[in-house]
Enzyme design. Structure first.
Site, PDB file in Angstrom:
ATOM      1  N   HIS A 234     -47.637  71.799 -13.576  1.00 45.15           N
ATOM      2  CA  HIS A 234     -46.613  72.059 -14.593  1.00 45.15           C
ATOM      3  C   HIS A 234     -47.126  71.545 -15.933  1.00 45.15           C
ATOM      4  O   HIS A 234     -47.968  70.636 -15.988  1.00 45.15           O
ATOM      5  CB  HIS A 234     -45.314  71.348 -14.237  1.00 45.15           C
ATOM      6  CG  HIS A 234     -44.598  71.939 -13.069  1.00 45.15           C
ATOM      7  ND1 HIS A 234     -43.280  71.672 -12.803  1.00 45.15           N
ATOM      8  CD2 HIS A 234     -45.006  72.778 -12.076  1.00 45.15           C
ATOM      9  CE1 HIS A 234     -42.900  72.314 -11.727  1.00 45.15           C
ATOM     10  NE2 HIS A 234     -43.936  72.991 -11.257  1.00 45.15           N
TER      11      HIS A 234
ATOM     12  N   GLU B 110     -45.851  69.588 -18.124  1.00 45.53           N
ATOM     13  CA  GLU B 110     -45.671  68.142 -18.325  1.00 45.53           C
ATOM     14  C   GLU B 110     -46.743  67.336 -17.608  1.00 45.53           C
ATOM     15  O   GLU B 110     -47.284  66.372 -18.164  1.00 45.53           O
ATOM     16  CB  GLU B 110     -44.298  67.681 -17.802  1.00 45.53           C
ATOM     17  CG  GLU B 110     -43.125  68.347 -18.469  1.00 45.53           C
ATOM     18  CD  GLU B 110     -42.585  69.557 -17.714  1.00 45.53           C
ATOM     19  OE1 GLU B 110     -41.357  69.724 -17.686  1.00 45.53           O
ATOM     20  OE2 GLU B 110     -43.397  70.334 -17.148  1.00 45.53           O
TER      21      GLU B 110
ATOM     22  N   CYS C  66     -38.194  69.314 -14.327  1.00 41.90           N
ATOM     23  CA  CYS C  66     -37.764  69.296 -12.930  1.00 41.90           C
ATOM     24  C   CYS C  66     -37.896  67.867 -12.390  1.00 41.90           C
ATOM     25  O   CYS C  66     -38.352  66.957 -13.094  1.00 41.90           O
ATOM     26  CB  CYS C  66     -38.630  70.249 -12.106  1.00 41.90           C
ATOM     27  SG  CYS C  66     -40.353  69.701 -11.919  1.00 41.90           S
TER      28      CYS C  66
ATOM     29  N   CYS D 108     -41.557  66.400 -12.485  1.00 38.69           N
ATOM     30  CA  CYS D 108     -42.005  66.020 -13.826  1.00 38.69           C
ATOM     31  C   CYS D 108     -41.224  64.823 -14.365  1.00 38.69           C
ATOM     32  O   CYS D 108     -41.807  63.944 -15.005  1.00 38.69           O
ATOM     33  CB  CYS D 108     -41.905  67.220 -14.757  1.00 38.69           C
ATOM     34  SG  CYS D 108     -43.050  68.547 -14.271  1.00 38.69           S
TER      35      CYS D 108
END
Length: 162
Positions: A55, A57, A85, A88
Site C-alpha cells: 500500500h 502508506e 486501512c 496501514c
C-alpha cells in the site's frame, strides 16, 4: 503544520496517486514529511509487485525509515490521499508517526474515523494525531473516476451475450 502546508503536501500525494493509476493500481499516494522535508514517498503497488502489503502508506514508511536510518519516525507526518486501512494504521502506530493527514474517507475499510477509530483505541500505546478531509473532493474524485473507468472497461470487454 498549518492548513496551507497540509494542502501543499496533499497535492504532492495526489501526484503520487496519479502515478499509481497510470500503472493500473488503485490511485492512492502517500508521503512522509519531517519539518518541511519529504523523506519518503509511495503509491499503491500491490498488483504490480504481487505484494498485498504494498500500500502507498507502507511504501512511504519504508522509504522514510531507510532515509532516516531508523524504524521510528517520531515527529513525522504521513500524508495519504485516502483514509488508511487497519494494516496501514497499525504501521503508523508501530513507526511512531506523530501525525496523519488524509484526503478522503474510505467507508469500507478506513479505520481512522469511518470504522473503528483505531488510532483512538484505549489499548494503543502510541497516539497519532490526525486530520481528514484535506483536498478531500480531489482525492475522492480521483478514486471514483478510476473505478468508474474500470467498470466501463469491464462492461466493454464482456460484450453482448449471444
Amino acid at each position: 503544520m498549518v492548513s496551507n502546508t497540509d494542502e501543499y503536501f496533499m497535492q504532492k500525494a495526489l501526484s503520487l496517486a496519479e502515478q499509481a493509476a497510470s500503472e493500473g493500481e488503485v490511485p492512492v499516494g502517500a508521503l512522509v514529511v519531517v519539518g518541511n522535508d519529504i523523506i519518503g514517498e509511495g503509491w499503491n503497488r500491490p498488483i504490480g509487485t504481487n505484494d498485498p502489503t504494498a500500500h502507498a502508506e507502507i511504501i512511504a514508511l519504508r522509504t522514510a525509515a531507510k532515509a532516516a536510518s531508523n524504524y521510528r519516525l517520531v515527529n513525522s507526518t504521513l500524508f495519504v490521499t485516502v483514509e488508511p486501512c487497519s494494516m496501514c494504521a497499525g504501521a503508523l502506530i508501530h513507526a511512531r508517526v506523530g501525525r496523519l493527514v488524509y484526503g478522503c474517507s474510505e467507508p469500507k475499510s478506513g479505520v481512522i474515523e469511518s470504522n473503528g477509530c483505531l488510532l483512538q483505541a484505549n489499548y494503543i500505546n502510541h497516539k497519532v494525531e490526525f486530520r481528514g478531509g484535506v483536498l478531500g473532493p480531489h482525492c475522492s474524485s480521483l478514486i471514483s473516476d478510476f473505478f468508474r473507468q474500470r467498470r466501463l472497461a469491464k462492461k466493454r470487454s464482456s460484450g453482448p451475450v449471444t
